[in-house]
Design an enzyme around this catalytic site. Structure first.
Site, mmCIF file in Angstrom:
data_model
loop_
_atom_site.group_PDB
_atom_site.id
_atom_site.type_symbol
_atom_site.label_atom_id
_atom_site.label_comp_id
_atom_site.label_asym_id
_atom_site.label_seq_id
_atom_site.Cartn_x
_atom_site.Cartn_y
_atom_site.Cartn_z
ATOM 1 N N SER A 1 45.359 29.615 22.965
ATOM 2 C CA SER A 1 44.032 29.313 23.518
ATOM 3 C C SER A 1 43.960 29.881 24.931
ATOM 4 C CB SER A 1 43.809 27.808 23.552
ATOM 5 O OG SER A 1 44.585 27.252 24.599
ATOM 6 N N LYS A 2 42.810 29.687 25.544
ATOM 7 C CA LYS A 2 42.596 30.240 26.887
ATOM 8 C C LYS A 2 43.652 29.791 27.883
ATOM 9 C CE LYS A 2 37.759 31.462 26.983
ATOM 10 N NZ LYS A 2 36.786 30.604 26.327
ATOM 11 N N ARG A 3 44.216 28.620 27.626
ATOM 12 C CA ARG A 3 45.249 28.113 28.546
ATOM 13 C C ARG A 3 46.421 29.098 28.658
ATOM 14 N NH1 ARG A 3 48.169 24.241 26.683
ATOM 15 N NH2 ARG A 3 47.367 24.370 24.574
ATOM 16 N N GLY B 1 46.226 32.315 28.694
ATOM 17 C CA GLY B 1 45.819 33.618 29.254
ATOM 18 C C GLY B 1 44.642 34.168 28.480
#
Ligand code: GLU
Length: 470
Positions: free
Chosen positions: A237-239, A241
């Protein structure tokens, strides 16, 4: 004839996981001389946008995942879904349900409190057609006992208990169809032979199988790809990168490098790491797709990108790097630049640049009129000590007619021999004078790319700096 599809919901940009699914479909189609279909699953009108449809298409094009048919849009096909819903209603394989969301929620809570499965309790199903007709949502009658086996090309046989399957809504009360239904109708209509998708849809597959059966259609083969994980082994996920494909374009990745990286996230072919597109098409099969999830490793992707930059033809890199030169302000937008010369400059740098952004930045000293000096390098190398050497380099260069790496080397050699110094003692000050820093490709190549005029101008400037005239 093998027919596969990529069926994104346009509720976001094309992300790494979606791109990998698209890629596996594409490779499978190409390997088998089949057809690859693009279908936009935009029935969720509240979350789908035109902008995301365009973004997905842009991402697919950038990765060169060409499709043969489509893009189809589910919102163009509501009449088709409606006719299939009517068919099932007529045959008693689906029924109207008038339970309100509040009632459903209440009963769900009660079931949970009693330790029962929170699925739909079948109230309207049991009305045996005596309930409201033509009103409410339409539910599909799932079998209530027995088992459903999904024979997956990657996962093998996966068994589901039918009593766990809900009488799912196939058409909402506002007349819009739902995913598990539209996907089956479309896969049937589009003659899909292999459904290749993320394994977040594995649990939907038994439901879909019953819809195929109810419609009297042959069931396609399924291949569910394991999810891509981040370094902490949770779903990517965006966490972790950047996850959007186009973010990698902006960071200066080559589409072929990203494709190569994505395919290796879940597929292998011996120990080989770097593949051409032709090789991927030639070797791709599900036998070598792993059951376990791949972990997204940005460093490995960066390494692969550097490999692709190294092996690229510099002439091809010219076109790719120009937009980055523009956005870094190294050239003006639309500025004419000698492409042959740029290719020569790139050739000296491509071994060192891991991304097109790095490549563009490293080209700055070749292209810019003025050098930006690194202060430390300037103090260390442009001083009284190096002045005589720089002067001699200047004189030597003025005297040669052929400004080539070979001739330049001779000039440097004679100075080095005359003073009994190491080449570095001469090359470093020249390097700082030319590039502003202490690291660059071989000094003779750098000079050759810069050309005689620029080289002399920069030597003059360095000498002025030393004399305190600048
Ligand atoms: N539209 C679904 C999604 O984006 C894919 C459905 C499928 O491949 O069956 O997750």
């Amino acid at each position: 004839m093998i027919r596969v599809r990529f069926a994104p919901s346009p509720t976001g940009h094309l992300h790494i996981g979606g791109a990998r699914t698209a890629l596996f479909n594409y490779l499978y189609a190409r390997h088998n001389n089949g057809k690859f279909i693009l279908r936009i699953e935009d029935t969720d009108r509240t979350r789908s946008t035109e902008e995301y449809i365009e973004a997905i298409i842009k991402g697919m094009k950038w990765l060169k995942l060409e499709w043969d048919e489509g893009p189809f849009r589910q919102t163009d096909r509501f009449d088709v879904y409606r006719s299939y819903v009517d068919k099932l209603l007529k045959e008693g394989k689906a029924y109207y349900c008038c339970c309100t969301p509040e009632e459903l929620e209440q009963r769900r809570k009660e079931a949970l409190a009693q330790g029962k499965s929170p699925k739909y309790d079948g109230r309207c199903r049991n009305l045996q057609g005596q309930g409201a007709k033509g009103q409410g949502a339409v539910r599909f009658k799932m079998p209530q006992e027995g088992q459903t086996v999904v024979d997956d090309l990657i996962r093998g046989k996966v068994v589901f208990e039918n009593d766990q399957l809900d009488d799912l809504i196939i058409m909402r009360s506002d007349g819009t169809p739902t995913y598990n239904f539209t996907v089956v109708v479309d896969d049937v209509d589009m003659k899909i032979t292999h459904v290749i998708r993320g394994d977040d849809h594995l649990n939907n597959t038994p439901k879909q199988i019953h819809i195929y059966k109810a419609l009297g259609y042959e069931i396609p083969l399924f291949a569910h790809l394991p999810m891509i994980l981040g370094s902490d082994k949770t779903r990517l996920s965006k966490r972790h990168g950047a996850t959007s494909v186009m973010a990698y374009q902006e960071m200066g990745y080559l589409p072929d490098a990203l494709v190569n990286y994505l395919v290796r996230l879940g597929w292998s072919c011996g120990d080989q790491e770097v593949f051409t597109r032709e090789e991927l098409i030639k070797h791709f099969s599900f036998e070598n797709v792993g059951k376990s999830s791949g972990v997204f490793n940005p460093e490995k992707l960066l390494w692969l990108n550097s490999q692709y930059i190294i092996k690229s033809n510099p002439d091809e890199l010219v076109g790719l790097v120009i937009p980055f030169l523009e956005s870094a302000g190294i050239i003006r937008k639309g500025q004419d630049i000698d492409r042959k010369w740029l290719s020569k400059a790139i050739k000296t740098l491509q071994e060192r640049a891991k991304t097109l952004v790095e490549l563009a930045n490293s080209l700055r000293y070749y292209i810019a009129e003025d050098v930006q000096y690194d202060e430390k390098a300037k103090t260390k190398f442009l001083n009284e000590k190096s002045m005589p050497y720089l002067k001699e380099v200047k004189e030597g260069i003025e005297s040669i007619s052929d400004f080539s790496a070979l001739e330049l080397e001779k000039v440097f050699k004679s100075i080095v021999e005359k003073h009994g110094i190491k080449l570095g003692a001469l090359a470093q000050p020249v390097r700082v004078a030319m590039t502003g820093g202490t690291e660059s490709p071989g000094i003779f190549e750098v000079l050759e790319v810069l050309g005689k005029e620029k080289t002399l101008r920069r030597l003059d400037k360095a000498l002025k700096i030393i004399k305190g005239e600048n």
